[in-house]
Design a protein around this motif. Sequence first.
Motif, short mmCIF file in Angstrom:
data_model
loop_
_atom_site.label_atom_id
_atom_site.label_comp_id
_atom_site.label_asym_id
_atom_site.label_seq_id
_atom_site.Cartn_x
_atom_site.Cartn_y
_atom_site.Cartn_z
N HIS A 204 4.66 7.28 1.00
CA HIS A 204 5.56 6.22 1.46
C HIS A 204 4.97 4.90 0.97
N GLY A 205 5.84 4.01 0.48
CA GLY A 205 5.39 2.71 0.00
C GLY A 205 5.67 1.64 1.04
N PHE A 206 4.59 1.04 1.58
CA PHE A 206 4.72 0.01 2.61
C PHE A 206 4.52 -1.37 1.99
N LYS A 207 5.35 -2.32 2.42
CA LYS A 207 5.23 -3.70 1.95
C LYS A 207 5.23 -4.61 3.18
N ARG A 208 4.45 -5.66 3.10
CA ARG A 208 4.54 -6.70 4.13
C ARG A 208 4.66 -8.04 3.43
N ASP A 209 5.79 -8.68 3.71
CA ASP A 209 6.10 -9.98 3.10
C ASP A 209 5.27 -11.05 3.81
N LEU A 210 4.50 -11.82 3.06
CA LEU A 210 3.70 -12.88 3.66
C LEU A 210 4.41 -14.24 3.60
N LEU B 27 0.87 -1.18 0.00
CA LEU B 27 0.00 0.00 0.00
C LEU B 27 0.90 1.22 0.00
N THR B 28 0.35 2.37 -0.38
CA THR B 28 1.09 3.62 -0.20
C THR B 28 0.27 4.52 0.70
N SER B 29 0.98 5.37 1.43
CA SER B 29 0.33 6.28 2.37
C SER B 29 0.95 7.65 2.19
N ASP B 30 0.10 8.67 2.10
CA ASP B 30 0.57 10.05 1.90
C ASP B 30 1.65 10.39 2.94
N ALA B 31 2.72 11.05 2.49
CA ALA B 31 3.87 11.33 3.36
C ALA B 31 3.48 12.09 4.62
N SER B 32 2.36 12.83 4.57
CA SER B 32 1.94 13.63 5.74
C SER B 32 1.23 12.79 6.81
#
Lengths: 168, 168
Positions: free
Chosen positions: B158-164, A135-140
């Motif tokens: 921000h790009g979040f990843k979670r490895d399963l 997922l991506t989340s806005d930097a703020s």
Amino acid sequence: MDVLATLADGVLTVRRARAEDLPALVALIAEDPVSAGRGDAVGDGVGDLAPYAAALAEIDADPAHLLVCLDEADGTTVGTLQLSVLPNLGRRGARRAQLEAVHVSGDRRGHGYGAALVGWAVEEARRRGCGLVQLTSDASRTGAHRFYERLGFVASHHGFKRDLASRR
Amino acid sequence: MDVLATLADGVLTVRRARAEDLPALVALIAEDPVSAGRGDAVGDGVGDLAPYAAALAEIDADPAHLLVCLDEADGTTVGTLQLSVLPNLGRRGARRAQLEAVHVSGDRRGHGYGAALVGWAVEEARRRGCGLVQLTSDASRTGAHRFYERLGFVASHHGFKRDLASRR
């Protein structure tokens, strides 16, 4: 009713969203300051729903996508997210799940609703054979970043967007 | 041959990838240090192709996804990317295009091949009615970040990843 799961000892229900949920879902998006600042939703949540209805029809037309409502026991919708399962050549061809438009009503924060909803989505991704959730989340959204890190997500990437609506 | 576009005065061709392209595409992924460090591809590019073939079959089964090869005039494949068109309730229901697994051969850098390939993908996204193009890039790829910024992308998320795969 298309119930997908009950969470938090039966207090919460996850179910597939329907067209009649759109006013509540757009209101959830509109109350979020980052989304509202970006013009993601009409301010009062009850403006022209046609573009949202078109998006929901496309979501429903492809089994790779699932838009859900998180409801309290009395049927009040207090959260939503979209789960998309995407094939990919990277990471040795592992299918990946993508979360988009994750929202929990502001006056329900601190009850663990968001963690329950995202936790359900991670397990659903696993059931659908995904090797990764992204997922991506806005930097703020610094609070959201801590939230995702607590849930095991790593901010390993930068998320780039290019708006095509405003021509450059 | 499924040609989608010719770029750079006919020097380059964009075409839909086929199963017989997989060895070349996996080799492109494997030569990339970040992908290789993550175990995205087998080191020699010619290991077990079955998981990649399964991913390509899923990509081909859904018209929302398109995996392309970038070829030089003699047919040498020197680049690739995946374009996925995703419905979404956010941003007033605007369809969004996602780029994944963008790779250009290391010994072809500095020729503008990457800019030509991504530029084609942005225009293809526009033709498919998308209001946004998005991608994530590993935080260590500082050269790639400058590249995307030059092409009009903004690192707003921000790009979040979670490895399963690795259970936690």
